[in-house]
Design a protein around this motif. Sequence first.
Motif: not given
Length: 131
Positions: A12-34, A71-74
């Motif tokens: 369902g909407i899980g892949p879309e929401v998860s893609a946005a969450a992954i983008a946030v994780i990548h931004a955190v890595n870049q912005q804060f050196g994580r 976990l996205g949607a199931v």
Amino acid sequence: MSQHVVVLPGDGIGPEVSAAAIAVIHAVNQQFGRDIRVDSDRIGGDAIDHEGTPLSEETLSKCQQADAVLLGAVGGPKWQDPDIRNRPEAGLLGLRAGMQLFGNLRPVVTQPATYDASPLKPERLVGVDIL
């Protein structure tokens, strides 16, 4: 310190929401050196369609070894036939059992206009912010 997150987008909407969450994780890595590593895998109907099971042993093992699981949607209309033996929800239940989890907590917000109709009374929500 490196951290490992397994993302299970699901259905369902899980892949879309998860893609946005992954983008946030990548931004955190870049912005804060994580150093948060992201590994995606399948669960639910998507896993049934591609692997024949709602949660593979390999996916469960990855989740058990990770620092966190996102976990996205199931499930969804495609898998709602009550005669289907392999149900997407079995992936969620298998994940909970395999990781020894027992609950699914979600944020709750009560609105002042619903206080009289809601079993969630502000005076019972000690330590909870009501927006």
